[in-house]
Design a protein around this motif. Sequence first.
Motif, PDB file in Angstrom:
ATOM      1  N   MET A 210      -0.356  -6.444  -8.570  1.00  0.00           N
ATOM      2  CA  MET A 210      -0.660  -5.257  -7.783  1.00  0.00           C
ATOM      3  C   MET A 210       0.359  -4.161  -8.035  1.00  0.00           C
ATOM      4  O   MET A 210       1.519  -4.432  -8.345  1.00  0.00           O
ATOM      5  CB  MET A 210      -0.656  -5.604  -6.282  1.00  0.00           C
ATOM      6  CG  MET A 210      -1.751  -6.539  -5.837  1.00  0.00           C
ATOM      7  SD  MET A 210      -1.646  -6.854  -4.051  1.00  0.00           S
ATOM      8  CE  MET A 210      -1.876  -5.205  -3.399  1.00  0.00           C
ATOM      9  N   GLU A 211      -0.081  -2.917  -7.868  1.00  0.00           N
ATOM     10  CA  GLU A 211       0.826  -1.786  -7.945  1.00  0.00           C
ATOM     11  C   GLU A 211       1.759  -1.816  -6.732  1.00  0.00           C
ATOM     12  O   GLU A 211       1.368  -2.223  -5.640  1.00  0.00           O
ATOM     13  CB  GLU A 211       0.042  -0.475  -7.949  1.00  0.00           C
ATOM     14  CG  GLU A 211      -0.690  -0.186  -9.252  1.00  0.00           C
ATOM     15  CD  GLU A 211       0.262   0.128 -10.388  1.00  0.00           C
ATOM     16  OE1 GLU A 211       1.274   0.814 -10.140  1.00  0.00           O
ATOM     17  OE2 GLU A 211       0.010  -0.332 -11.510  1.00  0.00           O
ATOM     18  N   PRO A 212       3.015  -1.404  -6.906  1.00  0.00           N
ATOM     19  CA  PRO A 212       3.918  -1.384  -5.757  1.00  0.00           C
ATOM     20  C   PRO A 212       3.406  -0.454  -4.663  1.00  0.00           C
ATOM     21  O   PRO A 212       2.768   0.564  -4.926  1.00  0.00           O
ATOM     22  CB  PRO A 212       5.235  -0.858  -6.358  1.00  0.00           C
ATOM     23  CG  PRO A 212       5.123  -1.083  -7.825  1.00  0.00           C
ATOM     24  CD  PRO A 212       3.676  -0.971  -8.157  1.00  0.00           C
ATOM     25  N   ILE A 213       3.668  -0.812  -3.430  1.00  0.00           N
ATOM     26  CA  ILE A 213       3.416   0.072  -2.295  1.00  0.00           C
ATOM     27  C   ILE A 213       4.661   0.941  -2.142  1.00  0.00           C
ATOM     28  O   ILE A 213       5.752   0.439  -1.901  1.00  0.00           O
ATOM     29  CB  ILE A 213       3.172  -0.735  -1.010  1.00  0.00           C
ATOM     30  CG1 ILE A 213       1.948  -1.631  -1.174  1.00  0.00           C
ATOM     31  CG2 ILE A 213       3.020   0.191   0.184  1.00  0.00           C
ATOM     32  CD1 ILE A 213       1.741  -2.602  -0.025  1.00  0.00           C
TER      33      ILE A 213
ATOM     34  N   LEU B 274       3.403  -9.012  -3.096  1.00  0.00           N
ATOM     35  CA  LEU B 274       3.551  -7.578  -2.863  1.00  0.00           C
ATOM     36  C   LEU B 274       4.943  -7.108  -3.262  1.00  0.00           C
ATOM     37  O   LEU B 274       5.922  -7.845  -3.125  1.00  0.00           O
ATOM     38  CB  LEU B 274       3.367  -7.242  -1.380  1.00  0.00           C
ATOM     39  CG  LEU B 274       1.982  -7.378  -0.755  1.00  0.00           C
ATOM     40  CD1 LEU B 274       2.092  -7.116   0.742  1.00  0.00           C
ATOM     41  CD2 LEU B 274       1.002  -6.412  -1.391  1.00  0.00           C
ATOM     42  N   GLN B 275       5.033  -5.882  -3.735  1.00  0.00           N
ATOM     43  CA  GLN B 275       6.320  -5.212  -3.875  1.00  0.00           C
ATOM     44  C   GLN B 275       6.229  -3.898  -3.101  1.00  0.00           C
ATOM     45  O   GLN B 275       5.352  -3.077  -3.347  1.00  0.00           O
ATOM     46  CB  GLN B 275       6.672  -4.921  -5.335  1.00  0.00           C
ATOM     47  CG  GLN B 275       8.049  -4.273  -5.472  1.00  0.00           C
ATOM     48  CD  GLN B 275       8.421  -3.951  -6.908  1.00  0.00           C
ATOM     49  OE1 GLN B 275       7.580  -3.566  -7.713  1.00  0.00           O
ATOM     50  NE2 GLN B 275       9.689  -4.116  -7.234  1.00  0.00           N
ATOM     51  N   VAL B 276       7.139  -3.732  -2.144  1.00  0.00           N
ATOM     52  CA  VAL B 276       7.190  -2.516  -1.340  1.00  0.00           C
ATOM     53  C   VAL B 276       8.477  -1.787  -1.682  1.00  0.00           C
ATOM     54  O   VAL B 276       9.576  -2.346  -1.582  1.00  0.00           O
ATOM     55  CB  VAL B 276       7.155  -2.839   0.170  1.00  0.00           C
ATOM     56  CG1 VAL B 276       7.158  -1.546   0.983  1.00  0.00           C
ATOM     57  CG2 VAL B 276       5.931  -3.680   0.510  1.00  0.00           C
TER      58      VAL B 276
ATOM     59  N   VAL C 263      -2.802   0.688   3.538  1.00  0.00           N
ATOM     60  CA  VAL C 263      -3.087  -0.155   2.375  1.00  0.00           C
ATOM     61  C   VAL C 263      -3.896  -1.376   2.818  1.00  0.00           C
ATOM     62  O   VAL C 263      -3.897  -1.746   3.994  1.00  0.00           O
ATOM     63  CB  VAL C 263      -1.790  -0.629   1.682  1.00  0.00           C
ATOM     64  CG1 VAL C 263      -1.050   0.538   1.060  1.00  0.00           C
ATOM     65  CG2 VAL C 263      -0.880  -1.363   2.662  1.00  0.00           C
ATOM     66  N   ARG C 264      -4.560  -1.986   1.851  1.00  0.00           N
ATOM     67  CA  ARG C 264      -5.329  -3.203   2.120  1.00  0.00           C
ATOM     68  C   ARG C 264      -4.405  -4.410   2.037  1.00  0.00           C
ATOM     69  O   ARG C 264      -3.723  -4.608   1.015  1.00  0.00           O
ATOM     70  CB  ARG C 264      -6.467  -3.333   1.116  1.00  0.00           C
ATOM     71  CG  ARG C 264      -7.424  -4.476   1.409  1.00  0.00           C
ATOM     72  CD  ARG C 264      -8.542  -4.552   0.382  1.00  0.00           C
ATOM     73  NE  ARG C 264      -9.514  -5.572   0.734  1.00  0.00           N
ATOM     74  CZ  ARG C 264     -10.576  -5.362   1.492  1.00  0.00           C
ATOM     75  NH1 ARG C 264     -10.808  -4.140   1.963  1.00  0.00           N
ATOM     76  NH2 ARG C 264     -11.415  -6.340   1.774  1.00  0.00           N
ATOM     77  N   LEU C 265      -4.364  -5.218   3.101  1.00  0.00           N
ATOM     78  CA  LEU C 265      -3.496  -6.398   3.153  1.00  0.00           C
ATOM     79  C   LEU C 265      -4.262  -7.564   3.763  1.00  0.00           C
ATOM     80  O   LEU C 265      -5.075  -7.368   4.675  1.00  0.00           O
ATOM     81  CB  LEU C 265      -2.250  -6.118   4.012  1.00  0.00           C
ATOM     82  CG  LEU C 265      -1.303  -4.992   3.588  1.00  0.00           C
ATOM     83  CD1 LEU C 265      -0.240  -4.775   4.659  1.00  0.00           C
ATOM     84  CD2 LEU C 265      -0.644  -5.325   2.252  1.00  0.00           C
ATOM     85  N   ASN C 266      -3.974  -8.779   3.272  1.00  0.00           N
ATOM     86  CA  ASN C 266      -4.544  -9.956   3.923  1.00  0.00           C
ATOM     87  C   ASN C 266      -3.591 -10.443   5.021  1.00  0.00           C
ATOM     88  O   ASN C 266      -2.475  -9.941   5.166  1.00  0.00           O
ATOM     89  CB  ASN C 266      -4.837 -11.066   2.903  1.00  0.00           C
ATOM     90  CG  ASN C 266      -3.585 -11.503   2.142  1.00  0.00           C
ATOM     91  OD1 ASN C 266      -2.498 -11.649   2.725  1.00  0.00           O
ATOM     92  ND2 ASN C 266      -3.738 -11.720   0.836  1.00  0.00           N
TER      93      ASN C 266
END
Length: 414
Positions: free
Chosen positions: A1-4, A60-62, A14-17
């Motif tokens: 995934m692209e970083p947030i 994820l990367q934030v 953003v879409r998150l599970n």
Amino acid sequence: MEPITLSEYGSVVVRLNDEQVDALQQTGGGSYLTVEPTERPGYRRVTAHNYVGSINVSGLQVLIKPKIPLRNLFLLLEVGLRERDWQDEAALFETTGDLLPAFVSFFARATETTIARGLYHSYQEQRDRLVALRGRVDITHQLAHPGVVVPTACRFTEFTADLIENSYLKAAVSQSLQMAGVQPIDRRRFMRHLVMLEEVSDVRHHHDDYNQVVFTRLNEHYKLTLRLAELVLANLTLQDTIGQTRASSFMLDMNELFERFVTERLRRILRGRLNVKDQYKDRLDHDGDVRIQPDLLFSTSGAASFVADIKYKLIDSTATGRNADYYQLLAYTTALDIPEGVLIYCLDTSHSDTATGNASTGKSAQPPAPGSSIRVRHAGKVLHTYALDLSGDPDAVDRNVDDLAGWIADRAAK
């Protein structure tokens, strides 16, 4: 995934599970981010607080960026380096937006420079039970084993590198080496550092152990690197176990960085003009049941003359302070019997062109006044706000802090 990617105090949807939501909420004990539901199913609003850096969790990367220029984040670290000493790492940060590899590279290079000047050694008293007498007999420990002649409890002096300066540095190097995302060149540097520190004991240091180091002319060259090591040990989390998910983060508290930067700069600039005490402890009431602790107290000839509280919370140059901050400053000025005080904020120029000119027109603008003042009814206290601009290059920041110091010196002299 692209970083947030978001800015401090900023928000993004953003879409998150559910697993990702739980992981983000628990990383850092919830102090780094707030995750809230939205009207769109499966989407969450992620809001940053006063921390900047990177979080890697559950796929994820934030990335959380400061509102001040990225290059000036290194300036706020207040480690005593010139701009050209950290401009490579600042450029890397500007390009990727990821603070971790840039900071770790900075630390690796600083450690390399420090160790190249020679591993610090000093004479230390040692105690051990030895077959052959060395130094002198440790009577107290020897009498604890009556009738036992060998081994003998000895006290002796040894020239050693097994000192807190080196064990603290080694702890930070070891922690950095375990972090994912470290560049290969820096990983090789850290491996060489560990070889050089091989004779030093492995100690699980807390970042507060930095305060145990007493700097002299013999170990002064360690000061920069140990300050960076302190930031590593305080802010680099190797893993938090969240169910089956492992998380890592490197987050810097902008409130803490700004407060330390302003404190150290003002103390240095005002030396010889004002005595600067930080985190001054006193009482609000006569009985001492309510304690106060202003960030900075300025005094001349032993008499307190001015007080300041440092609030990183970003503010525009024309705004007044926040009510709660005014109440706090009023309590300080009243309890300390000082006529004036100041709230020092960081100026937010992210949505303003007043400080640097209008880029679209090419016109330069006169810098705005740094703050405002109010006089408290029936008390006569004058409460100031001062917005410190950190948006320029290091020379401009230096000038702005000099202006603040001069302004404080003038107010304290009245």
